[in-house]
Design an enzyme around this catalytic site. Sequence first.
Site, PDB file in Angstrom:
ATOM      1  N   PRO A   1      -7.814  -1.044 -19.477  1.00 42.33           N
ATOM      2  CG  PRO A   1      -8.173   1.176 -20.048  1.00 42.33           C
ATOM      3  CD  PRO A   1      -8.736   0.049 -19.253  1.00 42.33           C
TER       4      PRO A   1
ATOM      5  CG  ASN B   1      -2.815  -3.433  -5.664  1.00 39.85           C
ATOM      6  OD1 ASN B   1      -1.999  -2.721  -5.090  1.00 39.85           O
ATOM      7  ND2 ASN B   1      -3.313  -3.106  -6.863  1.00 39.85           N
TER       8      ASN B   1
ATOM      9  CE  LYS C   1       4.396  -7.708 -16.741  1.00 42.38           C
ATOM     10  NZ  LYS C   1       4.187  -7.828 -15.332  1.00 42.38           N
TER      11      LYS C   1
ATOM     12  CG  PHE D   1       8.216  -0.167 -11.267  1.00 41.19           C
ATOM     13  CD1 PHE D   1       8.601   1.028 -11.863  1.00 41.19           C
ATOM     14  CD2 PHE D   1       8.749  -0.473 -10.019  1.00 41.19           C
ATOM     15  CE1 PHE D   1       9.495   1.885 -11.247  1.00 41.19           C
ATOM     16  CE2 PHE D   1       9.639   0.375  -9.387  1.00 41.19           C
ATOM     17  CZ  PHE D   1      10.018   1.552  -9.997  1.00 41.19           C
TER      18      PHE D   1
ATOM     19  CG  ASP E   1      -3.688  -6.626 -14.745  1.00 38.73           C
ATOM     20  OD1 ASP E   1      -3.212  -5.600 -15.264  1.00 38.73           O
ATOM     21  OD2 ASP E   1      -2.989  -7.480 -14.168  1.00 38.73           O
TER      22      ASP E   1
ATOM     23  CE  LYS F   1       2.720  -4.016 -19.890  1.00 36.25           C
ATOM     24  NZ  LYS F   1       2.018  -3.509 -18.716  1.00 36.25           N
TER      25      LYS F   1
ATOM     26  CE  LYS G   1     -23.315  -2.669   3.346  1.00 37.30           C
ATOM     27  NZ  LYS G   1     -23.840  -2.800   4.687  1.00 37.30           N
TER      28      LYS G   1
END
Length: 408
Positions: free
Chosen positions: A319, A224, A351, A337, A293, A355, A303
Site C-alpha cells: 500500500p 534499498n 506526485k 519526497f 513498492d 497523492k 531458509k
Amino acid sequence: MDELDAILQQRQSNMTGLTGKTIVLGVTGGIAAYKAAELVRLFVKAGATVHVAMTESATRFVTPLTFQALSGNTVWVDQWDTRMSNGMAHINLTRQADLTVVAPATANFIAKLAHGNADDLLSTLCLARDCPLLVAPAMNRQMWSNAATQRNIAQIRADGIDILGPDSGEQACGETGEGRMLEAAEICAAVVAYFQPKLLAGRRVLMTAGPTFEALDPVRGLTNLSSGKMGFALAQACANAGAAVTLVSGPVSQATPIGVARINVQSAMQMREAVLKEAPRSDIFIGVAAVADYRPATTAVDKIKKSGETLSVEFIRNPDILAEVAALPSAPFCVGFAAESRDLDTYAQGKLVAKKLQLVVGNLVQDGMGGDTNTVVLFDATGRHPLPTSSKEELARDIVAHLSSLLS
Ligand code: PMT
C-alpha cells in the site's frame, strides 16, 4: 533578491548552527570534565566563540591550558584575577555571551545555584549573568537520586535554568545508574537546537525514514540503499524548531535525534500500521522513507534452500502509506519526497497532484541516497523552488523554513 539568494544569505549567517554566538562554558570538578574539552571543540567547530570558566576543583581534572588551546581564549578560574582590565570577569564574561552552559555540573555546584551562593568565579558569574543558563549534571547515581539533589534540581528548574540530561549507564566509579553527563555531541546538539527559531512550536509531526525490509525468508529480503540520513536530519530539524516529532524508521544505524520519539519497524506493512495509528494525532506528516513498492507474496518460514538454476519470486504491491494518510478525512498537512533517477520535475509534480500533497521534496537518487549531502527541489502549489546542494542538516533546516511558511 530571489529565493536562492535569500537562502544563501541566511546560510552564511547560520553556516554551522552556532555562527555568531558567544558561549561561556563553566566546567566544575567531576571526572566528566574531560568531556568538556570535546564540547569546546564542537562548539568552536559549529562556529561559536567560547570562553571557559573553571572551578578550582575542575583544574584538578583538566588543566586550563587544554581549554585555552581548544577555545583560543583566556581561561578564567580565579575571581581575583587581574587580567581583565576592570578586574570583573564575573560581570564581563556573560555581558557579551548569548548563553552560559555549565558542563559538567556537580551536585555541589547545582546546590550552590539553587541557593544563590557566590563563593568563586563560576558561581558568582552564574548569579550575575544576564543570559540564559543550561546545566548538564554529572555525578554518581546515589548523589543524583539523593533527595537534596532532586530538591535543588527542581529549584533551579523553577528558577528558569534548563537541565540537559543526565544520562544513565556505566559510571566512572564502576556503578551503573542515572547521573552520568550527556555526551559532548548531545550537549552541542541541544545548544544548536536552543538557538533555532521555533517555527513549528506546538505542531505534532509524524515522519517516516530509512528503507523498508521485505523478508523472503528468515535471513534474506528485499531492501534499498536509503541510509536514513535525510529523514533523521529532518526529524532533528523539526524537533529543533519546536515540534513534537514521532519518527517511524526502517532498519538504519542512525542515532535517534534528540527529543524525537522513535518507532522502529522493518517492513512496509509494519510502517503503515505504525503510521496509521499515529496519524490522527498529527498535524504534519512527512514521508521520507524509501518504502518498497512491492513485497514477496509469501515469506518462507525456513531458509530457502538452493535448488535449480533460477529462483522465481512473486511480488505483490505494498500500500502507498503517504497516499493513504493524505486521503484520511482529517488528513494532516502532507509532505512527500520523490526519489527519481531522471525527469525529476515531471515525476515530482505528478506526485504532488496524484497523492494530493501540499509539498513534495524532489531529489535524484544519485544525488541523495546514502551520502551526507543532497540536491533538492521543493514543489508546491506556487511552483518549483530549487535549493543549493548542501549537507542534509542544512537542507533539513531550509525544508522546515519552507514548510512553516506554507503552514502560515
Ligand atoms: O536515506 P538517505 O540515504 O538519506 O536518502 C534519502 C532519500 C533519497 C531516501 C530521500 O531523500 C527520499 O527521496 N525519500 C523518498 C524515497 C521514495 O521512496 O520516493 P518515491 O518517489 O518512491 O515515493 C514517493 C513518496 O511516497 C515518498 O514520500 C515515500 O515515502 C512515499 N511512499 C512510497 C511508497 C509507498 N509504498 N509508501 C509511501 O509512503
